[in-house]
Scaffold this active site. Structure first.
Site, PDB file in Angstrom:
ATOM      1  N   THR A 136       0.853  -1.218  -0.010  1.00 51.50           N
ATOM      2  CA  THR A 136       0.143  -0.095  -0.040  1.00 51.50           C
ATOM      3  C   THR A 136       0.815   1.302  -0.018  1.00 51.50           C
ATOM      4  O   THR A 136       1.987   1.316   0.471  1.00 51.50           O
ATOM      5  CB  THR A 136      -0.789  -0.072   1.404  1.00 51.50           C
ATOM      6  OG1 THR A 136      -1.475   1.070   1.568  1.00 51.50           O
ATOM      7  CG2 THR A 136      -0.066  -0.011   2.495  1.00 51.50           C
ATOM      8  N   ASP A 137       0.122   2.367  -0.477  1.00 54.26           N
ATOM      9  CA  ASP A 137       0.998   3.847  -0.355  1.00 54.26           C
ATOM     10  C   ASP A 137       1.035   4.356   1.145  1.00 54.26           C
ATOM     11  O   ASP A 137       1.775   5.188   1.263  1.00 54.26           O
ATOM     12  CB  ASP A 137       0.175   4.572  -1.133  1.00 54.26           C
ATOM     13  CG  ASP A 137      -1.272   4.906  -0.923  1.00 54.26           C
ATOM     14  OD1 ASP A 137      -1.692   4.282   0.098  1.00 54.26           O
ATOM     15  OD2 ASP A 137      -1.884   5.889  -1.331  1.00 54.26           O
ATOM     16  N   GLU A 138       0.272   3.625   1.944  1.00 52.78           N
ATOM     17  CA  GLU A 138       0.111   4.085   3.433  1.00 52.78           C
ATOM     18  C   GLU A 138       1.768   3.790   3.919  1.00 52.78           C
ATOM     19  O   GLU A 138       1.717   4.493   4.989  1.00 52.78           O
ATOM     20  CB  GLU A 138      -0.770   3.387   4.242  1.00 52.78           C
ATOM     21  CG  GLU A 138      -2.093   3.755   3.475  1.00 52.78           C
ATOM     22  CD  GLU A 138      -3.379   3.642   4.662  1.00 52.78           C
ATOM     23  OE1 GLU A 138      -3.112   3.597   6.008  1.00 52.78           O
ATOM     24  OE2 GLU A 138      -4.412   3.576   4.093  1.00 52.78           O
ATOM     25  N   TYR A 162      -1.811  -0.275  10.918  1.00 53.44           N
ATOM     26  CA  TYR A 162      -1.904  -0.898   9.822  1.00 53.44           C
ATOM     27  C   TYR A 162      -0.796  -0.870   8.755  1.00 53.44           C
ATOM     28  O   TYR A 162      -0.119  -1.566   8.327  1.00 53.44           O
ATOM     29  CB  TYR A 162      -3.313  -0.819   9.027  1.00 53.44           C
ATOM     30  CG  TYR A 162      -3.391  -0.954   7.599  1.00 53.44           C
ATOM     31  CD1 TYR A 162      -3.395  -2.184   7.121  1.00 53.44           C
ATOM     32  CD2 TYR A 162      -3.286   0.009   6.700  1.00 53.44           C
ATOM     33  CE1 TYR A 162      -3.482  -2.640   5.813  1.00 53.44           C
ATOM     34  CE2 TYR A 162      -3.189  -0.247   5.179  1.00 53.44           C
ATOM     35  CZ  TYR A 162      -3.445  -1.487   4.923  1.00 53.44           C
ATOM     36  OH  TYR A 162      -3.347  -1.785   3.356  1.00 53.44           O
ATOM     37  N   LYS A 166       2.152  -3.157   7.519  1.00 59.08           N
ATOM     38  CA  LYS A 166       2.461  -3.428   6.101  1.00 59.08           C
ATOM     39  C   LYS A 166       3.946  -3.031   5.825  1.00 59.08           C
ATOM     40  O   LYS A 166       4.685  -3.784   4.858  1.00 59.08           O
ATOM     41  CB  LYS A 166       1.410  -2.530   5.111  1.00 59.08           C
ATOM     42  CG  LYS A 166       0.011  -3.029   5.008  1.00 59.08           C
ATOM     43  CD  LYS A 166      -0.016  -4.529   4.618  1.00 59.08           C
ATOM     44  CE  LYS A 166       0.098  -4.515   3.142  1.00 59.08           C
ATOM     45  NZ  LYS A 166      -0.502  -5.851   2.523  1.00 59.08           N
TER      46      LYS A 166
HETATM   47  P1  NAD Z   1      -9.918  -7.271   2.431  1.00 62.30           P
HETATM   48  O1  NAD Z   1      -9.661  -7.078   3.845  1.00 62.30           O
HETATM   49  O2  NAD Z   1     -10.884  -7.045   1.505  1.00 62.30           O
HETATM   50  O3  NAD Z   1      -9.436  -8.644   2.123  1.00 62.30           O
HETATM   51  C1  NAD Z   1      -8.322  -9.554   2.977  1.00 62.30           C
HETATM   52  C2  NAD Z   1      -8.404 -11.154   2.756  1.00 62.30           C
HETATM   53  O4  NAD Z   1      -7.358 -11.768   3.316  1.00 62.30           O
HETATM   54  C3  NAD Z   1      -9.860 -11.667   3.039  1.00 62.30           C
HETATM   55  O5  NAD Z   1     -10.416 -12.681   2.392  1.00 62.30           O
HETATM   56  C4  NAD Z   1      -9.430 -12.403   4.445  1.00 62.30           C
HETATM   57  O6  NAD Z   1     -10.461 -13.320   4.461  1.00 62.30           O
HETATM   58  C5  NAD Z   1      -7.989 -12.860   4.009  1.00 62.30           C
HETATM   59  N1  NAD Z   1      -7.143 -12.858   5.296  1.00 62.30           N
HETATM   60  C6  NAD Z   1      -6.962 -12.237   6.282  1.00 62.30           C
HETATM   61  N2  NAD Z   1      -6.164 -12.652   7.276  1.00 62.30           N
HETATM   62  C7  NAD Z   1      -5.771 -13.904   6.616  1.00 62.30           C
HETATM   63  C8  NAD Z   1      -4.845 -15.150   7.206  1.00 62.30           C
HETATM   64  N3  NAD Z   1      -4.354 -14.820   8.535  1.00 62.30           N
HETATM   65  N4  NAD Z   1      -4.800 -16.067   6.177  1.00 62.30           N
HETATM   66  C9  NAD Z   1      -5.373 -15.950   5.046  1.00 62.30           C
HETATM   67  N5  NAD Z   1      -6.197 -15.273   4.769  1.00 62.30           N
HETATM   68  C10 NAD Z   1      -6.499 -14.030   5.256  1.00 62.30           C
HETATM   69  O7  NAD Z   1      -8.407  -6.386   1.810  1.00 62.30           O
HETATM   70  P2  NAD Z   1      -8.202  -5.900   0.430  1.00 62.30           P
HETATM   71  O8  NAD Z   1      -8.688  -4.565   0.401  1.00 62.30           O
HETATM   72  O9  NAD Z   1      -8.609  -6.662  -0.487  1.00 62.30           O
HETATM   73  O10 NAD Z   1      -6.822  -5.684   0.144  1.00 62.30           O
HETATM   74  C11 NAD Z   1      -6.171  -6.792  -0.102  1.00 62.30           C
HETATM   75  C12 NAD Z   1      -4.421  -6.520  -0.078  1.00 62.30           C
HETATM   76  O11 NAD Z   1      -4.203  -5.165  -0.674  1.00 62.30           O
HETATM   77  C13 NAD Z   1      -4.089  -6.199   1.490  1.00 62.30           C
HETATM   78  O12 NAD Z   1      -2.838  -6.493   1.552  1.00 62.30           O
HETATM   79  C14 NAD Z   1      -3.999  -4.609   1.411  1.00 62.30           C
HETATM   80  O13 NAD Z   1      -2.943  -4.066   2.285  1.00 62.30           O
HETATM   81  C15 NAD Z   1      -3.433  -4.201  -0.138  1.00 62.30           C
HETATM   82  N6  NAD Z   1      -3.987  -3.077  -0.275  1.00 62.30           N
HETATM   83  C16 NAD Z   1      -5.345  -2.681  -0.562  1.00 62.30           C
HETATM   84  C17 NAD Z   1      -5.786  -1.146  -0.926  1.00 62.30           C
HETATM   85  C18 NAD Z   1      -7.266  -0.977  -0.590  1.00 62.30           C
HETATM   86  O14 NAD Z   1      -7.559   0.101  -1.064  1.00 62.30           O
HETATM   87  N7  NAD Z   1      -8.346  -1.651  -0.266  1.00 62.30           N
HETATM   88  C19 NAD Z   1      -4.921  -0.456  -1.538  1.00 62.30           C
HETATM   89  C20 NAD Z   1      -3.670  -1.009  -1.604  1.00 62.30           C
HETATM   90  C21 NAD Z   1      -3.285  -2.200  -0.983  1.00 62.30           C
HETATM   91  O1  DAU Z   2      -4.184   3.914   0.574  1.00 62.77           O
HETATM   92  C1  DAU Z   2      -4.433   2.622   0.383  1.00 62.77           C
HETATM   93  C2  DAU Z   2      -5.126   2.237   1.566  1.00 62.77           C
HETATM   94  O2  DAU Z   2      -6.490   2.660   1.371  1.00 62.77           O
HETATM   95  C3  DAU Z   2      -5.159   0.798   1.743  1.00 62.77           C
HETATM   96  O3  DAU Z   2      -4.051   0.302   2.036  1.00 62.77           O
HETATM   97  C4  DAU Z   2      -5.949   0.237   3.005  1.00 62.77           C
HETATM   98  O4  DAU Z   2      -6.261  -1.344   2.879  1.00 62.77           O
HETATM   99  C5  DAU Z   2      -7.488   1.058   2.494  1.00 62.77           C
HETATM  100  O5  DAU Z   2      -8.375   0.534   3.597  1.00 62.77           O
HETATM  101  C6  DAU Z   2      -7.571   2.478   2.383  1.00 62.77           C
HETATM  102  O6  DAU Z   2      -7.010   2.893   3.638  1.00 62.77           O
HETATM  103  P1  DAU Z   2      -7.740   4.531   4.067  1.00 62.77           P
HETATM  104  O7  DAU Z   2      -7.642   4.568   5.561  1.00 62.77           O
HETATM  105  O8  DAU Z   2      -7.288   5.638   3.200  1.00 62.77           O
HETATM  106  O9  DAU Z   2      -9.364   3.950   3.567  1.00 62.77           O
HETATM  107  P2  DAU Z   2     -10.773   4.222   4.235  1.00 62.77           P
HETATM  108  O10 DAU Z   2     -11.861   3.723   3.070  1.00 62.77           O
HETATM  109  O11 DAU Z   2     -10.806   3.697   5.663  1.00 62.77           O
HETATM  110  O12 DAU Z   2     -10.782   5.762   4.462  1.00 62.77           O
HETATM  111  C7  DAU Z   2     -10.546   6.676   3.196  1.00 62.77           C
HETATM  112  C8  DAU Z   2     -10.800   8.223   3.738  1.00 62.77           C
HETATM  113  O13 DAU Z   2     -12.076   8.452   4.429  1.00 62.77           O
HETATM  114  C9  DAU Z   2      -9.648   8.424   5.078  1.00 62.77           C
HETATM  115  O14 DAU Z   2      -9.171   9.739   5.160  1.00 62.77           O
HETATM  116  C10 DAU Z   2     -10.748   8.216   6.271  1.00 62.77           C
HETATM  117  C11 DAU Z   2     -12.105   8.755   5.666  1.00 62.77           C
HETATM  118  N1  DAU Z   2     -13.212   8.031   6.249  1.00 62.77           N
HETATM  119  C12 DAU Z   2     -13.257   6.635   6.426  1.00 62.77           C
HETATM  120  C13 DAU Z   2     -14.294   6.057   6.845  1.00 62.77           C
HETATM  121  C14 DAU Z   2     -14.425   4.739   7.019  1.00 62.77           C
HETATM  122  C15 DAU Z   2     -14.139   9.010   6.754  1.00 62.77           C
HETATM  123  O15 DAU Z   2     -14.249  10.176   6.823  1.00 62.77           O
HETATM  124  N2  DAU Z   2     -15.231   8.288   7.296  1.00 62.77           N
HETATM  125  C16 DAU Z   2     -15.459   7.055   7.335  1.00 62.77           C
HETATM  126  O16 DAU Z   2     -16.489   6.491   7.936  1.00 62.77           O
END
Ligand code: NAD
Ligand code: DAU
Length: 362
Positions: A136-138, A162, A166
């Site tokens: 992730t970019d975080e 988190y 990562k």
């Molecule tokens: P998600 O939370 O939707 O899915 C995570 C999956 O991992 C689920 O299916 C869960 O059951 C599985 N899991 C969790 N713990 C586990 C374990 N111990 N063993 C096996 N499986 C397990 O997550 P997502 O949003 O699809 O993100 C997927 C990946 O991409 C993550 O590594 C996250 O850090 C990364 N990522 C997410 C975003 C985003 O915006 N969602 C952006 C950049 C990177």
């Molecule tokens: O940048 C990549 C990341 O983006 C991933 O690595 C993470 O897995 C993914 O969850 C996401 O993280 P963020 O914290 O940016 O996403 P989230 O959707 O939780 O929140 C997006 C923005 O919105 C953040 O600035 C917080 C704000 N927010 C979020 C929620 C859930 C609100 O204002 N209200 C809310 O209820």
């Protein structure tokens, strides 16, 4: 075969479905999904490919290195694409332990299994193997308004449990390349959105709440900026990195699409006003500013020049087209939302949003 960890989650399931449906897909190259099926993992996300001969599933915790190694030896995949993680920042603030376990210990266990497996391979099978770590970019921390976007050489400065977990996993992956020669590639992507995203994250939470006439909770002043990328574009980027990324390298993936949170929420309301008008007036009347997230990163922005230049990848969706598709999907999949938000989800909402949660309970 390829292994996909976390393939029943949001991005992982989109990746698996796209992989099996992609142009030129080899029907003799199946995918084995390894997923522990936590609250975020849902087999319904894979329903469209359930009968596909190329899909196999193992309910598997990645922390069990011996079991993962046994699967690797049995199936002999050419790649592991590693999505499995705890992924929600707010959950990491309330309970960081699970993030340390899955994101750090889990990635370590997986790397150990992959190292043993790779060490047993020879010739072209050994050369072809890849471990693709999805990050992730975080990990880069927070940007001020006028700072340049994150590049692959930006210093790591994670701010939430988190992001720290990562970052730790990224460092382990890097070390396994330099120390053991495991052929790894890492991707660091910005905020994804699209079908099958669990409604704890900003975009699906706002869509689901709006449709139920509930409060739309915006943290702090709503001016935090995220760089939004449609999930299908991310999955295509990962496929491209798997195909042509150089071992030991990292690739930033982003949408060049920075939007303030309040503008995201307003756009969702405007699209819903158009697609599913509510007799009571604009959905925007439900917007409520609530207490800020502790340590809330102000701004993320990704410079994706490297993947564009080296691998020819570019996002295909604009925020306008991607958001429209996403909202249409949620409008058509009310059953999916109802299923994943039953039971424990209500307890999470009460814990996370405190007093403001009463507005969620209808
Ligand atoms: P998600 O939370 O939707 O899915 C995570 C999956 O991992 C689920 O299916 C869960 O059951 C599985 N899991 C969790 N713990 C586990 C374990 N111990 N063993 C096996 N499986 C397990 O997550 P997502 O949003 O699809 O993100 C997927 C990946 O991409 C993550 O590594 C996250 O850090 C990364 N990522 C997410 C975003 C985003 O915006 N969602 C952006 C950049 C990177
Ligand atoms: O940048 C990549 C990341 O983006 C991933 O690595 C993470 O897995 C993914 O969850 C996401 O993280 P963020 O914290 O940016 O996403 P989230 O959707 O939780 O929140 C997006 C923005 O919105 C953040 O600035 C917080 C704000 N927010 C979020 C929620 C859930 C609100 O204002 N209200 C809310 O209820």
């Amino acid at each position: 075969m390829i292994f996909v960890t976390g393939g029943a989650g949001f991005i992982g399931s989109n990746f698996v479905v796209d992989w099996l449906h992609r142009e030129g897909a080899a029907i003799d190259e199946p995918v084995l999904v390894l997923d522990a099926l936590t609250y975020a993992g849902n087999l319904a996300n894979l329903a469209s490919v359930r009968a596909h001969p190329g899909l196999q599933f193992a309910r598997q915790d990645i922390c069990d290195s011996a079991a993962v190694l046994a699967l690797l030896r049995r199936h002999r995949p050419r790649a592991v694409v590693h999505f499995a993680a705890e992924s929600h920042v707010d959950r990491s603030i309330l309970g960081p332990g699970e993030f340390v376990r899955t994101n750090i210990e889990g990635t370590f266990s997986l790397l150990e299994a992959a190292r043993a497996y790779h060490g047993e391979r020879t010739g072209s099978e050994r050369d072809a193997f890849r471990f693709l770590h999805v990050s992730t970019d975080e990990v880069y921390g927070s940007l001020e308004e006028h700072e340049p976007a994150f590049t692959e050489t930006t210093r790591y400065a994670p701010n939430s449990p988190y992001a720290a977990s990562k970052a730790a996993s990224d460092h382990l992956v890097r070390a396994y390349f330099h120390t053991y020669g495991l052929p790894v590639v890492t991707t660091n992507c910005s905020n994804n959105y699209g079908p099958f995203q669990f409604p704890e994250k900003l975009i699906p939470l706002m869509i689901a709440n709006a449709l139920q006439g509930r409060s739309l909770p915006v943290y702090g002043d709503g001016q935090n900026v995220r760089d939004w990328l449609y999930v299908g574009d991310h999955c295509r980027g990962i496929r491209r990195v798997l195909e042509a990324g150089r071992p030991g390298e990292t690739y930033n993936i982003g949408g060049r699409n920075e939007v303030r949170n309040i503008d995201v929420v307003r756009r969702i309301c405007a699209m819903l006003d158009e697609l599913r008008p509510d007799g009571g007036g604009s959905y925007a009347r439900h917007i409520t500013y609530i207490k800020d997230r502790p340590g809330h990163d102000r701004r993320y922005a990704i410079d994706c020049t490297k993947i564009e230049r080296e691998l020819g990848w570019k996002p295909a969706e604009s925020f306008e087209t991607g958001l429209r598709k996403t909202i249409a999907w949620y409008l058509d999949h009310a059953d999916w939302v109802a299923e994943v938000t039953s039971g424990k989800y209500r307890a999470w909402v009460a814990l996370q949003y405190g007093d403001a949660a009463s507005a969620f309970q209808g």
